[in-house]
Scaffold this motif. Structure first.
Motif, PDB file in Angstrom:
ATOM      1  N   GLN A 129     116.184  78.365  63.641  1.00 44.73           N
ATOM      2  CA  GLN A 129     116.533  77.348  64.577  1.00 44.73           C
ATOM      3  C   GLN A 129     115.710  75.993  63.914  1.00 44.73           C
ATOM      4  OE1 GLN A 129     114.868  80.135  66.390  1.00 44.73           O
ATOM      5  NE2 GLN A 129     116.334  81.167  67.593  1.00 44.73           N
ATOM      6  N   PRO A 130     116.454  74.979  64.375  1.00 46.96           N
ATOM      7  CA  PRO A 130     115.730  73.692  63.922  1.00 46.96           C
ATOM      8  C   PRO A 130     114.660  73.329  64.888  1.00 46.96           C
ATOM      9  CG  PRO A 130     118.257  73.205  63.854  1.00 46.96           C
ATOM     10  CD  PRO A 130     118.119  74.728  64.295  1.00 46.96           C
ATOM     11  N   GLY A 131     114.873  73.728  66.033  1.00 41.86           N
ATOM     12  CA  GLY A 131     113.975  73.612  67.020  1.00 41.86           C
ATOM     13  C   GLY A 131     112.423  74.497  66.762  1.00 41.86           C
ATOM     14  N   ALA A 132     112.643  75.722  66.125  1.00 40.92           N
ATOM     15  CA  ALA A 132     111.717  76.389  65.530  1.00 40.92           C
ATOM     16  C   ALA A 132     110.862  75.776  64.355  1.00 40.92           C
ATOM     17  CB  ALA A 132     111.901  77.728  65.034  1.00 40.92           C
ATOM     18  N   ILE A 133     111.658  75.041  63.625  1.00 41.66           N
ATOM     19  CA  ILE A 133     110.916  74.276  62.460  1.00 41.66           C
ATOM     20  C   ILE A 133     110.130  73.183  62.969  1.00 41.66           C
ATOM     21  CG2 ILE A 133     111.470  72.865  60.377  1.00 41.66           C
ATOM     22  CD1 ILE A 133     114.262  74.100  59.974  1.00 41.66           C
ATOM     23  N   LYS A 134     110.612  72.542  63.956  1.00 35.99           N
ATOM     24  CA  LYS A 134     110.075  71.214  64.555  1.00 35.99           C
ATOM     25  C   LYS A 134     108.836  71.828  65.083  1.00 35.99           C
ATOM     26  CE  LYS A 134     110.567  67.355  67.677  1.00 35.99           C
ATOM     27  NZ  LYS A 134     109.628  67.489  68.346  1.00 35.99           N
ATOM     28  N   GLN A 135     108.457  72.696  66.136  1.00 32.99           N
ATOM     29  CA  GLN A 135     107.561  73.401  66.713  1.00 32.99           C
ATOM     30  C   GLN A 135     106.396  73.937  65.497  1.00 32.99           C
ATOM     31  OE1 GLN A 135     110.282  76.139  69.466  1.00 32.99           O
ATOM     32  NE2 GLN A 135     108.145  75.748  70.266  1.00 32.99           N
ATOM     33  N   ALA A 136     107.129  74.636  64.396  1.00 33.47           N
ATOM     34  CA  ALA A 136     106.082  74.889  63.516  1.00 33.47           C
ATOM     35  C   ALA A 136     105.489  73.740  62.718  1.00 33.47           C
ATOM     36  CB  ALA A 136     106.779  75.835  62.282  1.00 33.47           C
ATOM     37  N   VAL A 137     106.208  72.688  62.531  1.00 31.34           N
ATOM     38  CA  VAL A 137     105.344  71.260  62.175  1.00 31.34           C
ATOM     39  C   VAL A 137     104.674  70.818  62.875  1.00 31.34           C
ATOM     40  CG1 VAL A 137     105.976  69.167  61.295  1.00 31.34           C
ATOM     41  CG2 VAL A 137     107.542  70.675  60.540  1.00 31.34           C
ATOM     42  N   GLU A 138     104.763  70.734  64.337  1.00 33.14           N
ATOM     43  CA  GLU A 138     103.948  70.080  65.166  1.00 33.14           C
ATOM     44  C   GLU A 138     102.712  70.907  65.563  1.00 33.14           C
ATOM     45  OE1 GLU A 138     106.784  70.229  68.682  1.00 33.14           O
ATOM     46  OE2 GLU A 138     107.357  68.245  68.320  1.00 33.14           O
ATOM     47  N   LYS A 139     102.722  72.225  65.415  1.00 32.03           N
ATOM     48  CA  LYS A 139     101.626  73.068  65.330  1.00 32.03           C
ATOM     49  C   LYS A 139     100.825  72.884  64.057  1.00 32.03           C
ATOM     50  CE  LYS A 139     103.754  76.315  68.530  1.00 32.03           C
ATOM     51  NZ  LYS A 139     102.815  76.350  69.358  1.00 32.03           N
ATOM     52  N   GLY A 140     101.113  72.360  63.053  1.00 28.99           N
ATOM     53  CA  GLY A 140     100.417  72.184  61.753  1.00 28.99           C
ATOM     54  C   GLY A 140     100.764  73.393  61.026  1.00 28.99           C
ATOM     55  N   TRP A 141     101.650  74.355  61.124  1.00 37.12           N
ATOM     56  CA  TRP A 141     101.689  75.453  60.293  1.00 37.12           C
ATOM     57  C   TRP A 141     102.655  75.183  59.273  1.00 37.12           C
ATOM     58  CZ3 TRP A 141     103.649  79.136  65.112  1.00 37.12           C
ATOM     59  CH2 TRP A 141     102.572  79.153  65.965  1.00 37.12           C
ATOM     60  N   ALA A 142     103.520  74.420  59.313  1.00 33.18           N
ATOM     61  CA  ALA A 142     104.747  74.361  58.312  1.00 33.18           C
ATOM     62  C   ALA A 142     104.275  73.271  57.324  1.00 33.18           C
ATOM     63  CB  ALA A 142     106.151  74.124  58.640  1.00 33.18           C
ATOM     64  N   LYS A 143     104.544  73.511  56.102  1.00 34.55           N
ATOM     65  CA  LYS A 143     104.047  72.830  54.868  1.00 34.55           C
ATOM     66  C   LYS A 143     105.492  71.893  54.231  1.00 34.55           C
ATOM     67  CE  LYS A 143     100.211  74.753  55.695  1.00 34.55           C
ATOM     68  NZ  LYS A 143      99.135  74.060  56.418  1.00 34.55           N
ATOM     69  N   PRO A 144     105.330  70.587  53.927  1.00 34.15           N
ATOM     70  CA  PRO A 144     106.486  70.067  53.424  1.00 34.15           C
ATOM     71  C   PRO A 144     106.885  70.737  52.150  1.00 34.15           C
ATOM     72  CG  PRO A 144     104.770  68.508  53.954  1.00 34.15           C
ATOM     73  CD  PRO A 144     104.169  69.976  54.233  1.00 34.15           C
ATOM     74  N   LEU A 145     108.081  70.807  51.808  1.00 34.35           N
ATOM     75  CA  LEU A 145     108.746  71.045  50.329  1.00 34.35           C
ATOM     76  C   LEU A 145     107.803  70.244  49.340  1.00 34.35           C
ATOM     77  CD1 LEU A 145     112.408  72.064  50.937  1.00 34.35           C
ATOM     78  CD2 LEU A 145     110.450  73.426  51.055  1.00 34.35           C
ATOM     79  N   GLY A 146     107.743  70.891  48.207  1.00 38.34           N
ATOM     80  CA  GLY A 146     107.473  70.198  47.102  1.00 38.34           C
ATOM     81  C   GLY A 146     108.159  69.476  46.252  1.00 38.34           C
ATOM     82  N   ALA A 147     108.059  68.838  45.214  1.00 38.76           N
ATOM     83  CA  ALA A 147     108.969  68.115  44.606  1.00 38.76           C
ATOM     84  C   ALA A 147     110.176  68.836  43.909  1.00 38.76           C
ATOM     85  CB  ALA A 147     108.427  67.216  43.310  1.00 38.76           C
ATOM     86  N   GLU A 148     109.954  70.041  43.431  1.00 34.31           N
ATOM     87  CA  GLU A 148     110.960  70.675  42.612  1.00 34.31           C
ATOM     88  C   GLU A 148     111.899  71.379  43.655  1.00 34.31           C
ATOM     89  OE1 GLU A 148     111.774  71.205  39.470  1.00 34.31           O
ATOM     90  OE2 GLU A 148     110.083  69.718  39.232  1.00 34.31           O
ATOM     91  N   ALA A 149     111.616  71.789  44.770  1.00 34.43           N
ATOM     92  CA  ALA A 149     112.350  72.277  45.859  1.00 34.43           C
ATOM     93  C   ALA A 149     113.317  71.042  46.489  1.00 34.43           C
ATOM     94  CB  ALA A 149     111.501  73.113  46.834  1.00 34.43           C
ATOM     95  N   THR A 150     112.266  70.184  46.622  1.00 35.86           N
ATOM     96  CA  THR A 150     113.409  69.098  47.272  1.00 35.86           C
ATOM     97  C   THR A 150     114.438  68.653  46.316  1.00 35.86           C
ATOM     98  OG1 THR A 150     111.380  68.409  48.547  1.00 35.86           O
ATOM     99  CG2 THR A 150     113.158  66.605  48.113  1.00 35.86           C
ATOM    100  N   LYS A 151     114.247  68.710  45.097  1.00 31.67           N
ATOM    101  CA  LYS A 151     115.209  68.152  43.980  1.00 31.67           C
ATOM    102  C   LYS A 151     116.295  68.992  44.018  1.00 31.67           C
ATOM    103  CE  LYS A 151     115.541  67.369  38.878  1.00 31.67           C
ATOM    104  NZ  LYS A 151     116.207  68.593  38.688  1.00 31.67           N
ATOM    105  N   GLU A 152     115.856  70.239  43.976  1.00 28.08           N
ATOM    106  CA  GLU A 152     117.039  71.369  44.062  1.00 28.08           C
ATOM    107  C   GLU A 152     118.012  71.395  45.217  1.00 28.08           C
ATOM    108  OE1 GLU A 152     118.868  74.775  41.956  1.00 28.08           O
ATOM    109  OE2 GLU A 152     117.124  73.462  41.389  1.00 28.08           O
ATOM    110  N   LEU A 153     117.346  70.971  46.454  1.00 32.25           N
ATOM    111  CA  LEU A 153     117.953  70.944  47.565  1.00 32.25           C
ATOM    112  C   LEU A 153     118.868  69.654  47.303  1.00 32.25           C
ATOM    113  CD1 LEU A 153     117.797  72.130  50.507  1.00 32.25           C
ATOM    114  CD2 LEU A 153     116.294  70.503  51.197  1.00 32.25           C
ATOM    115  N   GLY A 154     118.447  68.693  47.003  1.00 31.41           N
ATOM    116  CA  GLY A 154     119.307  67.517  46.762  1.00 31.41           C
ATOM    117  C   GLY A 154     120.553  67.532  46.075  1.00 31.41           C
ATOM    118  N   GLU A 155     120.220  68.197  44.974  1.00 30.15           N
ATOM    119  CA  GLU A 155     121.391  68.593  43.972  1.00 30.15           C
ATOM    120  C   GLU A 155     122.427  69.430  44.530  1.00 30.15           C
ATOM    121  OE1 GLU A 155     119.727  70.174  40.474  1.00 30.15           O
ATOM    122  OE2 GLU A 155     118.701  68.175  40.076  1.00 30.15           O
TER     123      GLU A 155
END
Length: 465
Positions: A129-155
């Motif tokens: 769930q997107p809602g679960a992602i937001k909760q994980a971020v708000e709790k400080g649990w989730a970490k942002p994706l790095g440059a390589e993962a973000t690049k692969e996602l963008g492509e």
């Protein structure tokens, strides 16, 4: 939780464009049952089919991770879990890392909370769930994706699929798996015996159901023991009947669940749920039927299965394969019929989110954003990827291929599962919130006002209104 009213993309999209795209996707889906007659059933019966040794040349660069160990948590079970493990095995082969799959329970946020409290979070978790992602971020649990993962996602992903994995503009999720949740699967022999045709409107669906009932078979199998299936029923009816703007407003709780549009949708649902002879086992039987059984009982029993139709997404194919029914011949599919002017197109998905920021976990996120990873599981069947770089020819039958092509063709023009956008306390917890209230409504479909009042009370509490 608040989401953008433009399909979580944060951009304004003309409603006419969205409607045209939805119509195009629905039209493409209408061709599904003409396909797949002579193809594999998509269940991965061949243990080597889609395995790592048959993958195309690598298109993603991964680091060497010899001696590294990772844990990946997900709620997936059975064939779905086993197929995902093949994807992890290929990552191990390419990097030298060791990956352990950790079975999780719903709601996964609670499961992750207990793991984190015990000092043992998984490196990566698949959040449904997107809602679960937001909760994980708000709790400080989730970490942002790095440059390589973000690049692969963008492509490899449309902007819309990238943006539903973002929180406050930062990329946290890779939507590895998607779902077309606007499909009704049917037993072809039952339809033939009843002289029934694939319906295109809600009224035609009711007429088809009556024909099947008259032939001696209960029309619908409903997996009511799993509340999420009931939310999917509601969302398709609501999107088609109330329209996309209302859908977005309700998804963000900008309108209340006591709104007349919700009353209309529940009243429409009651035309099936409230007719006990139309649901296998009646309401009590449906509430004891888990999702996998709701599928398998539709395609077993010869010419007298427990039901002639079952509603759910493309992932139903994994369960159909367990019955040995052949997708495209024994088991066919049609788009969820139009209740209003336009047939609904509702999508869902599971996103890979990093919980321990390391080279290994970021490499795994990069791998899951690649077409190489998605192709492995796509070949095994019962899986749909929003990765636009995946060659549709890898899907094991023409039915699944057409579903995948429709998803990619839609680009940013889709509606994401409404309950998955909500805080988990309302839209993603067994025995609570929307899941529980719709189970109660299945039991007593006459109490529309009571269901609305309970939905609104629970939503207001979960959204903090």
């Amino acid at each position: 939780m608040r989401m953008s009213s433009t399909i979580r993309t944060g951009r304004t999209v003309k409603r006419t464009t969205r409607a045209a795209a939805t119509l195009a996707v629905a039209a493409l889906a209408l061709s599904l049952t003409a396909c797949g007659g002579d193809d594999d059933n998509g269940g991965g019966d061949d243990g080597d089919k889609g395995g790592a040794s048959k993958q195309p040349a690598s298109t993603v660069t991964l680091p060497k991770l010899d001696g590294e160990s990772l844990e990946v948590a997900a709620v997936w079970t059975g064939t779905e879990q086993e197929n995902f493990k093949k994807v992890l095995a290929e990552f191990e082969k390419r990097t030298g890392a060791k990956v352990t799959f950790v079975p999780a329970q719903d709601p996964i946020i609670n499961f992750l909370g207990s793991k984190i409290a015990g000092g043992a979070p998984p490196d990566v978790a698949m959040l449904p769930q997107p809602g679960a992602i937001k909760q994980a971020v708000e709790k400080g649990w989730a970490k942002p994706l790095g440059a390589e993962a973000t690049k692969e996602l963008g492509e490899n992903y449309s902007q819309g699929w990238q943006d539903i994995g973002k929180v406050d503009g930062k990329q946290y999720g890779v939507y590895y798996k998607a779902a077309n949740k606007s499909l009704i699967w049917y037993n072809a022999q039952v339809f033939e015996n009843a002289g029934a045709a694939e319906p295109k409107t809600w009224d035609e669906l009711l007429n088809t159901a009556q024909m099947i009932y008259d032939s001696g078979v209960t029309p619908f199998s409903v997996g009511g023991a799993d509340g999420w299936t009931l939310t999917d029923w509601f969302e398709n009816v609501y999107l088609s009947q109330a329209g996309p703007e209302k859908y977005d407003q309700l998804a963000q709780h900008e309108i209340k669940w006591t709104d007349p549009s919700v009353k209309d949708a529940l009243t429409t649902l009651a035309e099936i749920w409230g007719k006990k002879d139309f649901v296998a086992g009646g309401a009590s039987g449906a509430l004891q039927t888990e999702f996998p059984a709701s599928v398998t009982q539709t395609f077993t029993g010869g010419e007298q299965p427990k039901a002639g139709m079952v509603y759910e997404g493309d992932f139903v194919q994994v369960n159909i394969a367990e019955t040995k029914a052949k997708v495209g011949t024994d088991a066919k599919v049609f788009p969820f019929p139009a209740v209003g002017d336009t047939a609904p197109v509702v999508s869902g998905g599971d996103a890979a989110v990093v919980f321990k920021d390391s080279e290994a976990s970021q490499a795994l996120a990069t791998w899951l954003a690649s077409p190489d990873a998605a192709a492995i599981q796509a070949k095994l069947g019962g899986f749909l990827s929003p990765n636009k770089s995946v060659d549709a020819s890898v899907y094991p039958n023409d039915v699944q291929k057409k579903i995948a092509e429709a998803l990619v063709a839609a680009g940013d023009d889709f509606r994401f599962d409404m309950s998955d956008q909500a805080p988990q306390a309302f839209g993603g917890t067994p025995g609570k919130g929307e899941w529980k209230t719709l189970q109660d409504f299945l039991k007593n479909p006459k109490d529309v006002a009571g269901a609305q009042a309970k939905l609104e009370a629970d939503a207001a509490a979960a959204y903090g209104d």
